[in-house]
Design an enzyme around this catalytic site. Structure first.
Site, PDB file in Angstrom:
ATOM      1  N   ASP A  16      -3.193   2.137  -5.445  1.00 44.29           N
ATOM      2  CA  ASP A  16      -1.617   2.091  -4.391  1.00 44.29           C
ATOM      3  C   ASP A  16      -1.232   0.818  -4.998  1.00 44.29           C
ATOM      4  O   ASP A  16      -2.236  -0.173  -4.885  1.00 44.29           O
ATOM      5  CB  ASP A  16      -1.817   2.519  -3.192  1.00 44.29           C
ATOM      6  CG  ASP A  16      -3.250   1.573  -2.101  1.00 44.29           C
ATOM      7  OD1 ASP A  16      -4.269   2.258  -2.921  1.00 44.29           O
ATOM      8  OD2 ASP A  16      -2.495   1.218  -0.575  1.00 44.29           O
TER       9      ASP A  16
ATOM     10  N   HIS B  61       0.952  -1.003   0.572  1.00 42.51           N
ATOM     11  CA  HIS B  61      -0.240   0.122  -0.031  1.00 42.51           C
ATOM     12  C   HIS B  61       0.651   1.339  -0.028  1.00 42.51           C
ATOM     13  O   HIS B  61       1.916   1.086   0.653  1.00 42.51           O
ATOM     14  CB  HIS B  61      -0.665   0.238   1.377  1.00 42.51           C
ATOM     15  CG  HIS B  61      -1.589  -1.079   1.610  1.00 42.51           C
ATOM     16  ND1 HIS B  61      -2.936  -1.583   1.010  1.00 42.51           N
ATOM     17  CD2 HIS B  61      -0.929  -2.539   2.097  1.00 42.51           C
ATOM     18  CE1 HIS B  61      -3.330  -2.146   1.591  1.00 42.51           C
ATOM     19  NE2 HIS B  61      -2.500  -3.278   1.984  1.00 42.51           N
TER      20      HIS B  61
ATOM     21  N   GLU C 230       2.462  -1.048   4.220  1.00 46.34           N
ATOM     22  CA  GLU C 230       2.408   0.314   4.510  1.00 46.34           C
ATOM     23  C   GLU C 230       3.417   1.534   4.038  1.00 46.34           C
ATOM     24  O   GLU C 230       4.450   1.296   4.949  1.00 46.34           O
ATOM     25  CB  GLU C 230       1.051   1.481   4.605  1.00 46.34           C
ATOM     26  CG  GLU C 230      -0.142   0.746   5.240  1.00 46.34           C
ATOM     27  CD  GLU C 230      -1.627   1.320   4.443  1.00 46.34           C
ATOM     28  OE1 GLU C 230      -1.095   2.120   3.617  1.00 46.34           O
ATOM     29  OE2 GLU C 230      -2.027   1.218   4.138  1.00 46.34           O
TER      30      GLU C 230
END
Length: 820
Positions: free
Chosen positions: A189, A46, A118
């Protein structure tokens, strides 16, 4: 590599470890089974789209999201450390909330089976709200600028990914994916700048072989893959696209997600040969067994690919004579003949040939005087004014020489001519009725009558803008003009949605007898599978009249509140309940046509306004028929005003964001304006009387105008036939039904008459039996309101005969019939 826990989690995790340490398996005898695998199947990348500081708030604080790891970015002012660290937010054995509603390789809800990373990276995205609405992550009205990833950060990501793959051997290379791969319609993303190929070179993830790509690319350049097979191939690789054979928004978003991962230099959402080649190259490398069946199917489809049955047609007769042998009948008198509609003293014939020919042609049994010979490559135009008659005319190619030669013939559809001067005084009774209403406070109207291919009445009355927001007469009202633009409200159903569907039927792209889910695969559950496209068109689907998506206090609950077109369409396709069973009764419903507009958009890959404007209105030369006119260069003074105080019914109605100003150029209908961004299948179209006259003449002609052919007369017949149980409904059209709708059509309309009305004060009539069209455009709702004893809101304009259609239609019919 070292993993550092954020402080808010370290104490809790230590406590958890302490609890676990109190438990022991010493009391259990171990008997290890060979029949198991690992829970973790996927690794998901992500980007945060926000800086480190805000990422910590979202991913760590309560009531937010989470991921297993967070990797900061160099140079981020919100990052408090000198060196880059990898932060573990959730233990790999626990379920982090990062994937959401997701799908990959047949599995859903990937939070249960994945590890999420992330990565701090912040794209800049903008929406162009003046463009046709789409809230898709990859929509044409969205522009994103993606920054490069920090090389030091990517090095950390690679180290982390390598460690994760070492600990979780069940993560296949093709299961190292981006958030956009597992939910392409919602997310984009980690974006096209994420260095997937660099990760692949370090043993993380999948990539194709270049020579394999080139091989498939050359083959697909010659024989493109069908949309259905493309969808099947994406599904075979892992994407959650459903095979429908329709290049819909979900497929386009899937293509964009794939391109961002494997072809980041060309993210277009269009499945060109290179994109398809990359997909098949990946399948060959990682799923050769799946590829074999797909490739065999492609070969079969290429071999069986039929010649398109629909060919563009110019005019009502557009053919070569003599007719091809395969089309000829053993009934000799039926060959090389055609019928065409015309009017006495009108009509044109266009001839051409690829070689010199001599031909004998007849119109209505009379031989035409044409050049002998007709020279190769030259176009000949002949007037038929001395040969034609009103109605059906006959055309016969008696001979073409030499043997084997062909003559191309084109006969246009009739065009309207202005004959208003010839009918001056014939409509005095109509004029008196409307003018008296205007004198007593009615705002304004435009009336246009078409008869036998002529405009015989075209007048403007009253004012396009008469009252201020308080309902007081303006000191300088705007006079109504013959070409004033009107919000035609539910006439959108007829002159946009239904006509578009008729054209799609003509082109073989739509079958109204198919279930709705054939075009909207998500349209399933609670009886949806039983509904066909025809059930929507004839208002027998079982839906209630409307859903107030624009109001959070709507009857269905806050879950049905939507101010985004994509969300509204999703709610309609998956959640809006039925009021009664399928086919139980006819209920005029906007929901039906909102869904039909969505079907058109799925089939064509264009928004409803783009499709209708490009394929119907502009080809007919109609530049005043359009959706969202204020976005497309039109000015408010050109347009008739509607409600005085927005959607408040004189201040009685209220909901968040309600418009309170006089509406002029914005669609009045609340669902269309708030929940569909101005473009919907049930409302949103603006037009003028002259433009609608061309559309009505197109219908009276049987499907074309001039050299423009929209659909065959048989398609029109199918759409205007009465429903077996409710004769006032056709497919998208209302019918006079032998006087059942006399309030609209009047008492004289033939049993063939069809048309529509619109809430703003507009009505249309198309009567093929009399070759008659009537257009009554009023701004009846542009008037003061009053509250009745029963609580209903009454518009002053709807208390006049002009605002209620039937009397005006009756007077027009009387004038026409008495003139005949």
């Amino acid at each position: 590599m070292t993993c550092t826990f954020l402080k808010p989690f370290s104490v809790a995790l230590l406590a958890l470890f302490a609890v676990n340490s109190c438990s022991t398996l010493a009391d259990y005898e171990q008997m290890p089974s060979a029949n198991y695998d690992h829970r973790i199947k996927f690794l998901v990348m992500h980007y945060t789209a926000i800086d480190y500081g805000r990422s910590v708030e979202v991913l760590v604080e309560p009531k937010g999201l989470s991921s297993h790891y967070l990797v900061p970015e160099s140079g981020d002012p919100s990052y408090p450390h000198d060196d880059l660290k990898i932060f573990q937010l959730v233990d790999e054995s626990e379920r982090a909330w990062h994937a959401g509603d997701s799908h990959w390789q047949g599995r859903t809800d990937l939070n249960d089976q994945s590890i999420g990373i992330e990565i701090v990276n912040i794209p800049q995205c903008e929406w162009d709200n003046s463009s046709p609405a789409s809230r898709a992550e990859h929509g044409e009205n969205r522009l994103c600028v993606y920054p490069d990833y920090d090389p030091q950060q990517i090095a950390k990501v690679i180290d982390l990914a390598q460690d994760i793959l070492a600990r979780h051997p069940d993560i296949h290379p093709t299961a190292v994916v981006g958030h956009s791969d597992i939910t392409p319609t919602r997310k984009n993303d980690p974006g096209p700048r994420f260095p997937w190929y660099q990760l692949y070179q370090q043993g993380v993830g999948a990539w194709y072989e270049q020579d394999t790509l080139a091989r498939y690319w050359k083959q697909f350049n010659q024989h493109p893959v069908n949309t259905g097979l493309l969808q099947a191939a994406f599904n075979a690789y892992g994407y959650g696209v459903i095979e429908t054979g329709i290049y819909d928004e979900t497929t386009a978003s899937t293509v964009s997600a794939f391109q961002m991962h494997f072809l980041p230099w060309q993210v277009s959402g269009k499945a060109d040969s290179q994109t398809t080649a990359a997909l098949f190259a990946l399948l060959e490398k990682y799923f050769p067994n799946k590829l074999e069946a797909l490739w065999q199917r492609h070969q079969t489809e290429v071999a069986a690919r039929p010649t398109p049955t629909w060919q563009p047609k110019r005019g009502q007769v557009d053919a070569s004579f003599p007719e091809p042998e395969a089309q000829r009948s053993s009934r000799k008198l039926v060959n090389d003949k055609a019928a065409f509609k015309s009017y006495r003293g009108r009509g044109e014939l266009v001839l051409s040939s690829k070689q010199d020919v001599t031909a004998v042609l007849e119109v209505n049994g009379e031989t035409l005087n044409i050049a002998t010979p007709l020279l190769a490559g030259k176009t000949y135009d002949y007037s038929l004014q001395r040969r034609t008659q009103n109605g059906i005319n006959t055309f016969h190619v008696k001979s073409v020489q030499p043997q084997g030669a062909a003559l191309d013939v084109r006969i246009s559809y009739p065009r309207l001519i202005d004959a208003t001067a010839d009918y001056r005084g014939k409509f005095d009774e109509v004029d008196r009725l409307i003018e008296a209403d205007v004198a007593n406070g009615f705002p304004g109207a435009v009336l246009l009558v078409v008869k036998d291919g002529k405009v015989i009445k075209h007048s403007a009355y009253g004012y396009a803008h008469r009252y201020d927001e308080q309902g007081q007469p303006l000191p300088n009202p705007t006079p109504m003009q013959p070409d004033t633009l009107f919000d035609v409200a539910s006439n959108t159903k007829a002159f946009a949605t239904s006509m578009a569907m008729m054209q799609l039927v003509e082109r073989g792209l739509l079958d109204v007898n198919k279930p709705i889910y054939f075009y909207l695969p998500e349209y399933r559950g609670n009886g949806r599978e039983a509904r066909t496209v025809k059930d929507l068109l004839n208002h027998h689907s079982g839906y209630a009249p409307q859903v107030h998506f624009f109001d959070p206090d709507n009857k269905l609950g806050k879950g049905f509140y939507s101010l985004q077109k994509e969300k509204t369409q999703r709610l309609m396709a998956t959640r809006v309940p039925f009021d009664v069973g399928n086919g139980v009764r006819s209920t005029y419903s906007d929901t039906n046509f909102m869904l039909l507009g969505t079907i058109i958009e799925r089939i064509t890959g264009m928004s409803l306004d783009q499709y209708t404007e490009r394929n119907i209105y502009v080809p007919l030369g109609l530049h005043d028929t359009l959706f969202t006119p204020l976005r497309k260069g039109r000015q408010a003074p050109e347009i008739a005003a509607t409600e005085l105080q927005g959607n408040t019914r004189g201040g009685v109605v209220d909901f968040p964001g309600v418009r309170t100003y006089t509406l002029r150029g914005e669609v009045h209908d609340e669902k269309a304006f708030y929940a569909m961004d101005g473009v919907a299948g049930h409302a949103g179209l603006f037009s003028t009387a002259p433009d609608l006259a061309v559309l009505i003449q197109t219908l009276l002609n049987g499907g074309g105008y001039g050299d423009v052919h929209l659909f065959e007369a048989s398609v029109l017949d199918a759409f205007t036939q009465p429903h077996q149980n409710e004769r006032t409904f056709g497919l998208g059209w209302r019918r006079a039904a032998d006087g059942q709708l006399r309030w609209h059509f009047g008492p004289y309309a033939s049993h063939q008459a069809f048309g529509h009305t619109g809430w703003t004060g507009v009505a249309t009539v198309v009567d093929p039996a009399l070759d008659l069209g009537i257009i009554l455009l009023t701004n009846a709702r542009h008037s003061p309101t009053s509250e009745e004893e029963n609580g209903a809101i009454e518009f002053l304009g709807k208390t006049f005969e002009t605002g209620n259609y039937g009397s005006v239609m009756t007077a027009v019919y009387e004038a026409v019939l008495e003139t005949q």
